[in-house]
Structures are given as C-alpha cells and as structure tokens.
Design an enzyme around this catalytic site. Sequence first.
Site, short mmCIF file in Angstrom:
data_model
loop_
_atom_site.label_atom_id
_atom_site.label_comp_id
_atom_site.label_asym_id
_atom_site.label_seq_id
_atom_site.Cartn_x
_atom_site.Cartn_y
_atom_site.Cartn_z
N ASP A 49 -8.89 -5.80 0.74
CA ASP A 49 -7.80 -6.32 -0.11
C ASP A 49 -8.34 -7.42 -1.02
O ASP A 49 -8.89 -8.41 -0.54
CB ASP A 49 -6.66 -6.84 0.77
CG ASP A 49 -5.34 -6.92 0.01
OD1 ASP A 49 -5.33 -7.52 -1.08
OD2 ASP A 49 -4.34 -6.38 0.51
N SER A 90 -0.28 -5.62 -3.58
CA SER A 90 -0.87 -4.78 -2.53
C SER A 90 0.06 -3.65 -2.12
O SER A 90 -0.41 -2.60 -1.66
CB SER A 90 -1.22 -5.64 -1.31
OG SER A 90 -2.23 -6.54 -1.65
N THR A 143 -0.37 -3.51 2.90
CA THR A 143 -1.34 -2.41 2.86
C THR A 143 -1.15 -1.45 4.04
O THR A 143 -0.96 -0.24 3.83
CB THR A 143 -2.78 -2.94 2.79
OG1 THR A 143 -2.87 -3.82 1.67
CG2 THR A 143 -3.79 -1.82 2.64
N GLU A 259 -8.55 -2.15 7.00
CA GLU A 259 -8.40 -3.10 5.89
C GLU A 259 -9.05 -4.45 6.21
O GLU A 259 -8.78 -5.04 7.27
CB GLU A 259 -6.92 -3.34 5.57
CG GLU A 259 -6.77 -4.22 4.32
CD GLU A 259 -5.37 -4.80 4.13
OE1 GLU A 259 -5.01 -5.05 2.97
OE2 GLU A 259 -4.66 -5.04 5.12
N ASP A 264 -8.42 -11.08 0.16
CA ASP A 264 -7.37 -11.40 -0.83
C ASP A 264 -6.86 -12.84 -0.67
O ASP A 264 -6.63 -13.54 -1.67
CB ASP A 264 -6.22 -10.40 -0.63
CG ASP A 264 -5.01 -10.69 -1.49
OD1 ASP A 264 -5.14 -10.67 -2.72
OD2 ASP A 264 -3.92 -10.93 -0.92
N HIS A 268 -6.62 -15.90 -3.32
CA HIS A 268 -5.41 -16.67 -3.65
C HIS A 268 -5.67 -18.17 -3.49
O HIS A 268 -5.13 -18.99 -4.23
CB HIS A 268 -4.24 -16.26 -2.76
CG HIS A 268 -3.62 -14.95 -3.14
ND1 HIS A 268 -2.84 -14.78 -4.27
CD2 HIS A 268 -3.67 -13.72 -2.55
CE1 HIS A 268 -2.43 -13.52 -4.34
NE2 HIS A 268 -2.93 -12.86 -3.31
N ASP A 306 -7.68 -2.67 -3.33
CA ASP A 306 -6.42 -2.36 -4.03
C ASP A 306 -6.38 -3.03 -5.40
O ASP A 306 -5.73 -2.58 -6.32
CB ASP A 306 -5.21 -2.77 -3.18
CG ASP A 306 -5.34 -4.16 -2.58
OD1 ASP A 306 -6.37 -4.83 -2.78
OD2 ASP A 306 -4.37 -4.59 -1.91
N HIS A 307 -7.12 -4.15 -5.52
CA HIS A 307 -7.18 -4.92 -6.77
C HIS A 307 -8.17 -6.05 -6.52
O HIS A 307 -8.58 -6.28 -5.38
CB HIS A 307 -5.81 -5.50 -7.13
CG HIS A 307 -5.19 -6.26 -5.99
ND1 HIS A 307 -5.64 -7.51 -5.59
CD2 HIS A 307 -4.19 -5.93 -5.14
CE1 HIS A 307 -4.94 -7.91 -4.54
NE2 HIS A 307 -4.06 -6.97 -4.23
ZN LIG Z 1 -2.78 -10.76 -2.84
#
Ligand SMILES: [Zn+2]
Length: 374
Positions: A49, A90, A143, A259, A264, A268, A306-307
């Site tokens: 993620d 997500s 996710t 995952e 992620d 952040h 996912d990004h």
């Molecule tokens: Zn995020």
Amino acid sequence: MKFTTYRIFYILVLITVAIITFAYTEIEPPIQNKSTTKKVKNIIFFIGDGMGLSEITAASIVNGNFLNLEQFPVVGLVKTYSASHLITDSAAGATAYSTGHKTNNGSLAMDVNAKPLKTIMEMAEENKMATGIVVTCTVTHATPAAFYGHQPTRSNVNEQLASAFVNSGVDVLVGGGKKYFMERTDKHNLLDTLKKKGFNVIDSISEARNIHEGKLVCLMAPEQPVSLLNGRKSYLPEATAKAIELLKNNKEGFFLMVEGSQIDWGGHENNSDYIIKETIEFDQAIAEALKFAQLDSNTLIVVTADHETGGFSINGGSLENKTVQSAFTTDYHTATMIPVFADGANAQEFAGVYDNTDIFYKFLKVLGWDIPNK
Ligand SMILES: [Zn+2]
C-alpha cells in the site's frame, strides 16, 4: 462510362478485402510454447500500500542495495486513477484489482452506482480454490475488505465487514482488528462462530507453528497492529509462509493476497524510516513466496501497489552508508504510475503499461476463466 467506374470501384473493394484478409492471416501469432504459458494453479498477489518506485528504491538502498523484488523477470507499470478521482484511495485501488472495475474513492467492491461487484476471491471460492488474506493493518481495512466485502463507503463499517468475512468462505486471515469480531454492538462473538466453522482461531503467528492444515484466523491486535518502528514484531514473512503452507494442499489451487499495509502510513506521516522498514518487511514476505514458487511451477506471483503515497523522493544519501535523504510533496497519495513485478507461470502477461483494472482481467486469463464484459 458510369457503369465502368462502378465496376472498377467494385474490383478495388474486392482486392482490398482480399489483402486485408491475407494480412490478418499472416500476422496471426504463432501458437505459444506450452511450457512458457502453463496454466496457473496458484496466485500470490502482493500489494504494497502506497509503494511507489522511490519507496522501493529507498528500501533497496537501506537494505544494502538489494531487494528480493529485484529478481523478478517481468516488470510493468499501472495507471491508478479511480472513477471519481485522478488520485485514488485504497478502497477504489483495491476494488480495481479485486473486481476489474474503476469505482469511486471510498467504495469497496461496488460500482459507481453502489451495485456489488463479484471479487476475484469470490470467483476463486466458486472455482474451489483455497483463499487467504495476510495484512499488517486491520483485516477490515480498505485493501483486504475489497476482496471479500461490499460497501459503498469504507468508513465506520468494520463490524459489517467482520460479518462479511465470516460468510465469505476465505480460509486464512491474518492481521489486526480482533475488536470488530468480539466487542460488537450486536453482542455477537464472531470468533466463536469462526471456531464452529472449523477455524483455528489464534492471536499470534507463533501459535500457528503447530498448525499444519485447516483454516486459520489470526488476529494479533484489537485494532491496527503498531508499526515496526513502534515495536511490532515482524510477522508478515512468517504469516505469508504459513498461509502458503495451509493453502497449498488444495487440489484446485489457491489465491492469496498479502498486503504491506503500513508503507502507506509512513508516506502519510512523511516518515522515510517508517516507509523503509515496512517495505523491507514486505520484501521479506515476497521472499517466502519466491521460495514456494521455485518448487511449484504452476504458481504466479504478482507484486504491485494501489498508489504511491507522499510524493516521496530521494534527494541524496549513500549506498555505502545505506542511507537516503528524502523529501515529500504531500501527506496524501499521488497519481504517479506504480510498478508491477511478476514471476512464475504466465508472468509475461504482466509486462507493459496498463490500467490497474487490467490486473484482474490478466488473473482471469491466466487462470483460464471466462472474461466478463468490461
Ligand atoms: Zn493512504
């Protein structure tokens, strides 16, 4: 005169049709060698993620200029935009992978009109495959949830998603979020329900060392597991190996989603140490899948994200000292394309540049399943 013109025109059309037919016959691809396009029996799908190229590069540098990912022979790139936003979240990102549909940010396995979409894990169950989910967040987070649950919004639906899991048919589940199974507003204890359904229910992966068959739910934290930086004992590699051990004996194969959830969250927080530690653990889980795939030539491993998160970049550092100097452009996700790595049976399908939704259709294709209309 006019009649002659028509006749010439008619003959020209016939010639053109003949040429086109001949050309298409000529360019039809040769039948591919069966040894390189073996039917896939098992799929192990890794989602980091928020894991873009800089996250991977930084982890590689700090890990001594090496990641297991670097062994993968096939690399592609995916475009991650959702139906509603250039920058996906997500929920929409995972829905693209689990259902082949771009949807609105926040939606879990539902289309833009809130119609439920069948997920690849549900299809795997119908095809008698064994299925598993291993994550480092709550098992009801966006996710993982997009593979077994259907909700128009990802917020405040943890208890509904825990119920959806119990009814899902998924055989192995590892992550956090015990609270949503036990301390519920409806007072149901879903862990008891799972035990009645034949699951081994445990709360640390070391307890699984004596479990070598059957179904497993391992919920190791009431809510989100803490980060590695804040003292989480790494479990993703061992949990991945255990999931493979439990799922691999199924005659019809298995579909496992793993995952690296907190890469992620490091993005952040604009915290490169957080990102790097979580990415290295994720890569160690990938090593477990590679070990298995070396022994089982019908297994396909696909790793992607996912990004990207944070607009993370590497502005300096040292290979020798295993350090990076990082910078961030945002505390949210970005729209940059993200890499796909594939190894094993039919891995070559995953080369190229394509939409995130295509991953789903590629999975169906390599499994030899019918492809629904997009
Ligand atoms: Zn995020």
